[in-house]
Design an enzyme around this catalytic site. Structure first.
Site, PDB file in Angstrom:
ATOM      1  CE1 TYR A 154      -3.614   2.557   0.283  1.00 20.15           C
ATOM      2  CE2 TYR A 154      -2.458   3.353   2.231  1.00 20.15           C
ATOM      3  CZ  TYR A 154      -3.439   3.515   1.263  1.00 20.15           C
ATOM      4  OH  TYR A 154      -4.220   4.647   1.261  1.00 20.15           O
ATOM      5  CE  LYS A 158      -3.268   5.760  -1.746  1.00 19.49           C
ATOM      6  NZ  LYS A 158      -4.187   6.534  -2.597  1.00 19.49           N
TER       7      LYS A 158
END
Ligand code: NDP
Ligand code: 8X3
Length: 254
Positions: A154, A158
């Site tokens: 994740y 980002k």
């Protein structure tokens, strides 16, 4: 001052959370909206509500942003030039250490958060460059500024959003097309429910004993960025609840 009235705003992932809150707030400013997500019924319901409440025009398109051909067909079918693109659709899946990670989760995050955002930007931005006007606002994360255990993929997506935002600004150098990013910390949306595959108890525990951000808190930052004068470009904004000081430093009341 409202510099946004009448502008066409395209928001990906508008069926819940931050994207939905952005749709509601841009509607208050009198913007016309194009809303996307996979859950068609939610999009239709939101469009009807916003049209009735604000007298604006709302178009919807239900498709999976991981499907590049569907994205291209969607952009080709747009009836109006887009003034503001909010690249919001995204998710986390699981909180596994890398040695226990699931390929399916990795693919979902990379294909949605990185490739979906890239695809939309690739096909919308040429029209902005041609008109020498427009604004792309990416939803990043504090996880794009620091990592935490179980967040490798994740966070990687980002950090990629951060890199893409910064490089896109450079690609558009010399044009009046603006590029921004908002990097939220803990915001209570459907995010944790999705991350933990519907385990509500685990999802709720993320926000236990503290007041998290809401979708509206982030929407207010997005709209603030969009509503600056055309010569002002805010590149990033890190936004956390007051009880959060880093990914893992979260104060909780008893
Ligand atoms: P939600 O789960 O509430 O909303 C996510 C949105 O993304 C939904 O509208 C969903 O629509 C859409 N979406 C997800 N996958 C796809 C897909 N494959 N195709 C099309 N649309 C998709 O979470 P948030 O509102 O919190 O998340 C929005 C963004 O904010 C994400 O990029 C997330 O990473 C980021 N963020 C969230 C934080 C938080 O703590 N909540 C903090 C920092 C960043 P549908 O399911 O209908 O397809
Ligand atoms: C979501 C914030 O800390 O849950 O981007 O990864 S976090």
């Amino acid at each position: 001052m409202n510099r946004l009235e009448g502008k066409w705003v395209l928001i990906t992932g508008a069926t819940s959370g931050i994207g939905k809150a952005c749709a509601e707030l841009f509607a208050e400013y009198g913007c016309q909206l194009v809303l996307t997500g996979r859950r068609a019924e939610r999009l239709t319901d939101l469009a009807i509500t916003l049209e009735e409440e604000h007298g604006i025009s709302v178009q919807t398109a239900a498709f999976d942003i991981r499907d590049q051909e569907a994205c291209i067909q969607f952009v080709r079918g747009l009836e109006e030039p887009i003034d503001i693109l909010v690249n919001n659709a995204g998710l986390a899946k699981g909180l596994d250490s890398i040695q226990n990670g699931e390929f399916e989760d990795w693919n979902a995050m990379i294909d949605t958060n990185v490739k979906g955002l890239l695809t939309m930007t690739r096909w919308i931005s040429p029209m902005m460059i041609e008109r020498n006007s427009g604004h792309i606002i990416n939803i990043g994360s504090t996880a794009g500024h620091e990592t935490y255990p179980g967040g490798s993929v994740y966070s990687a997506t980002k950090y990629a959003v951060k890199a893409i935002t910064e490089a896109t600004k450079k690609d558009f150098h010399g044009t009046k097309v603006r590029v921004s990013m908002v990097s939220p910390g803990l915001a209570e949306t459907e995010f944790s429910n999705v991350r933990f595959s519907g385990d509500t108890e685990r999802a709720d525990s993320v926000y236990k004993g503290m007041e998290p951000l809401t979708g509206k808190d982030i929407a207010e930052i997005v709209v603030f960025m969009a509503n600056r004068p055309e010569h002002v470009n805010i590149l990033d904004s890190i936004v956390m609840p007051v009880y959060q000081s880093s990914a893992q430093m979260v104060h909780r009341d008893e």
